[in-house]
Design an enzyme around this catalytic site. Structure first.
Site, PDB file in Angstrom:
ATOM      1  N   LYS A   1      22.304  48.541  23.795  1.00  0.00           N
ATOM      2  CA  LYS A   1      22.314  46.787  23.814  1.00  0.00           C
ATOM      3  C   LYS A   1      22.857  46.347  23.020  1.00  0.00           C
ATOM      4  O   LYS A   1      23.818  45.380  22.274  1.00  0.00           O
ATOM      5  CB  LYS A   1      22.794  46.116  25.490  1.00  0.00           C
ATOM      6  CG  LYS A   1      22.517  47.048  26.417  1.00  0.00           C
ATOM      7  CD  LYS A   1      24.531  47.094  26.787  1.00  0.00           C
ATOM      8  CE  LYS A   1      24.811  47.581  27.430  1.00  0.00           C
ATOM      9  NZ  LYS A   1      26.436  47.658  27.540  1.00  0.00           N
TER      10      LYS A   1
ATOM     11  N   GLU B   1      28.532  38.667  29.920  1.00  0.00           N
ATOM     12  CA  GLU B   1      28.112  38.339  31.395  1.00  0.00           C
ATOM     13  C   GLU B   1      27.019  40.151  31.102  1.00  0.00           C
ATOM     14  O   GLU B   1      26.881  40.543  29.780  1.00  0.00           O
ATOM     15  CB  GLU B   1      29.393  39.431  31.682  1.00  0.00           C
ATOM     16  CG  GLU B   1      29.832  40.176  31.229  1.00  0.00           C
ATOM     17  CD  GLU B   1      30.254  41.357  29.521  1.00  0.00           C
ATOM     18  OE1 GLU B   1      29.891  39.796  28.943  1.00  0.00           O
ATOM     19  OE2 GLU B   1      29.654  42.670  29.350  1.00  0.00           O
TER      20      GLU B   1
ATOM     21  N   SER C   1      19.961  56.449  26.968  1.00  0.00           N
ATOM     22  CA  SER C   1      20.349  54.660  26.919  1.00  0.00           C
ATOM     23  C   SER C   1      19.317  53.363  27.337  1.00  0.00           C
ATOM     24  O   SER C   1      19.300  52.380  25.980  1.00  0.00           O
ATOM     25  CB  SER C   1      21.635  54.624  27.095  1.00  0.00           C
ATOM     26  OG  SER C   1      21.172  54.373  28.443  1.00  0.00           O
TER      27      SER C   1
END
Lengths: 400, 270
Positions: free
Chosen positions: A93, A115, A382
């Protein structure tokens, strides 16, 4: 695919998907963002600053790790893990939030909103906001606040305000609704950092571009390690940013199979899942046309997944396009299968994956044995599983 | 001429402004809505905006989101919203009815089926919050072919270019969102609205309804001095929400508020 892939068009369309389906109140903000993005996308100074941040702050390049023992155990393809779990803040991210934060700074915005589902994007946003001294508000569904309390605490430590969203299903989609409402209200000073390849144009393309560092590195690293391209890429898909980041630099390499793994929850046949590409239908939500979990009347259905980060009724529009064109294939993995993937990687390689990434691990366990020993799979790891310790301990009946 | 155009024209002749209430179809239950629509007409409204319930009303505030949630709990849908409109039309042939909602229920029905159904229900206008002009050509043309107006929003930060675009493709009226934010939010600044309205009027002859932040007779009166119509939504729905155990009372309070707005607006124009 012989022609060079060149999506989206200038208004953000991937075939029939994508677009800018927003209320007029948001249109000026979207246009301002798009103009800034187009300007800096090719700006050498911007790119140099981004590259430096990715190297020294995020810790890139992330390794491409050969999972030798796991490959041998599964008895088929050679498995390589793209170690996004080793990034600062623990997931892919941050690649995107670093990029969008630099953009926010150049646009003169003083306030950041986001969010978050699992909290990984929220943490990555709070992190860059702290570093740049920007006010930060993160919207998170009340259900997710409860199941990802460690990340909530991390965000607060970083100085962010975490707003628990009590409307609707109290998960990621409702957090997105609430963030959009904030943006429309505070549009003058606020930059909305969307965490996935969804939302109105330019977000799907912009987030993809920031995340495509994953695939660019993986391609080089694979060539360096093995002398050739991989045969298959695997990544979990909620909104789909880690998958899109890995897939994008390989889109023109037709020999490379692209496989996205959706969350089947209790099983796609039960209706309790988060797999719009496998079992949804096209529709419009959150600014773009894409595959959605909706009923016959077009109302959005509540989703289910053990992993908060995949618990979303839509998916990035580019994935919808890649599905329809057949360039990528989308499969699904249940909660229980994902847990098998979680334990397998933990015990076999000493790496604890996030529950989201565990879906990709679980599909690796199905796919690798069916492939030859001379074949190569790259799986996107990830995120790391630290944030899921409470969830896992609770499942095992352990009080931490 | 469409029912909307006729209504605004007749109002203009007498110097009066349109009072435009918004309620969500099926809130708090499907039986409540048709009698409520008729009662609002009796209270003196000119145009009605009927909300299509949607699970994710991104541009609305909490009051209207909860109205959608109450309606959806009763399995309300676009189809049943159209059935309510048709029922209302049986005994009211003159009050324009505008459907207001989000795109996904319309996509699920299919644009052409929706346009046909709206025509059968004698709908006068459609305002799809998340369908901007760039994406909406197909739907707009299907509606236009059936004499149904497409109504668009303008916002405080809308550019001249956007205003000109809405003038080109919109009809019926323009809905001016008087403040940055969601429905039911804060207080509006009348000086800001006045300035923006001048800018909008420079580019369009369409009537302008002003909404967001209209709470009572006093704000309705002030706003009616600025535009051609006053839209009131959250303030009405709050009455439903406050009286869920006594819906006759909810209906009474809504009509009472609308009557007081009507009087205040008309005093102004005399």
């Amino acid at each position: 695919m012989t022609e060079k892939y060149n999506m989206p068009d200038e208004r953000g369309h991937f075939g029939p998907y994508g677009g800018m389906f927003v209320a007029e109140t948001l249109m000026p903000a979207i246009q301002e963002l798009n103009a800034a993005y187009q300007q800096y996308l090719h700006d050498p100074e911007f790119i140099a600053e981004l590259d430096a941040d990715l190297q020294y702050y995020v810790g890139r390049p992330s390794p491409l790790y050969y999972a030798e023992r796991w490959s041998r155990e599964l008895g088929g393809a050679q498995i390589y893990l793209k170690r996004e779990d080793l990034n600062h803040t623990g997931s892919h991210k941050i690649n995107n939030t670093v990029g969008q934060a630099l953009l926010a700074k150049r646009m003169g915005k003083t306030r950041i909103i986001a969010e978050t589902g699992a909290g990984q994007h929220g943490v990555a946003t709070a992190t860059v906001a702290a570093r740049l001294g920007l006010e930060c508000v993160v919207y998170m569904g009340a259900v997710d606040v409860a199941r990802q309390s460690l990340n909530v605490y991390r965000m607060k430590l970083l100085g962010a305000t975490v707003v628990a969203v009590e409307s609707g299903s109290k998960t990621l989609k409702d957090a997105l609704n609430e963030a959009l409402r904030d943006w429309v209200t505070n549009v003058d000073n606020t930059f909305y950092i969307i965490g996935t390849v969804a939302g109105p144009h330019p977000y799907p393309a912009m987030v993809r571009d920031f995340q495509s560092i994953i695939g660019r590195e993986a391609k080089q690293q694979c060539l360096a390690a093995t002398g050739r391209l991989p045969d298959a890429l695997l990544a979990c898909v909620g909104g789909g940013s880690n998958a899109m980041g890995l897939f994008y630099p390989f889109l023109n390499d037709s020999s490379v199979k692209l496989i996205g793994v959706e969350a089947a929850g209790d099983g796609v046949e039960t209706g309790r899942h988060s797999a719009p590409l496998c079992a949804g239908r096209p529709g419009v939500l959150h600014g773009n046309r894409t595959y959605l979990m909706a009923d016959d009347d077009g109302e959005i259905i509540e989703t289910h997944s053990i992993s908060a980060g995949l618990d979303y009724p839509g998916v990035g529009p580019e994935h919808a396009w890649l599905k329809d064109t057949g360039r990528a294939q989308y499969v699904n993995i249940t909660d229980n299968e994902a847990l098998d993937g979680f334990y397998a990687l933990t015990r076999m390689e000493g790496i604890i994956p996030a529950l989201e990434s565990s879906h990709a691990m679980a599909y690796t366990m199905k796919l690798a044995p069916m492939m030859g020993k001379d074949e190569i799979i790259i799986v996107n790891l990830s995120g790391r599983g630290d944030k899921d310790m409470q969830t896992m301990a609770k499942r095992e009946g352990i009080e931490l | 001429m469409s029912r909307l155009a006729t209504t605004f024209e007749e109002l203009a002749k007498t110097g009066r402004k349109a009072l435009i209430p918004f309620i969500t179809a099926g809130d708090p239950n499907p039986e409540f809505t048709v009698p409520m629509l008729h009662a609002m007409v009796e209270a003196g409204v000119d145009v009605i905006e009927l909300g299509i319930p949607f699970s994710d009303p991104m541009a609305d505030g909490p009051v209207i989101q909860r109205a959608s949630e109450r309606a959806l709990a009763h399995k309300m849908s676009l189809k049943r919203t159209l059935a309510i409109a048709m029922e209302f039309r049986k005994t009211n042939q003159h009050t324009p009815l505008v459907l207001m909602g989000y795109l996904n229920p319309i996509e699920a029905m299919g644009y052409e089926d929706f346009a046909n159904a709206a025509q059968r229900a004698e709908i006068d206008g459609v305002l799809t919050v998340d369908l901007p002009p760039e994406e909406g050509q197909e739907c707009r043309e299907l509606l236009k072919a059936r004499d149904i107006d497409s109504i668009f929003l303008l916002a405080p930060n809308s550019s001249d270019e956007r205003i000109i675009k809405m003038d080109e493709i919109g009809s019926g009226y323009i809905y001016y969102v008087s403040l940055k934010g969601v429905t039911g939010a804060g207080h509006l600044n009348t000086d800001d609205v006045e300035t923006k309205l001048k800018q909008i009027r420079a580019h369009t002859g369409l009537p302008i309804g002003i909404g967001f932040g209209v709470k009572d007779a006093e704000t309705a009166k002030i706003v009616s001095g600025l535009g051609d119509g006053v839209v009131v939504g959250s303030a009405l729905i709050s009455k439903i929400e406050a009286n869920l155990d006594d819906l006759d009372r909810a209906k009474y309070e809504i009509c009472d508020l609308l009557t007081s707005m009507r009087q205040a607006m008309d005093e102004r124009s005399v």
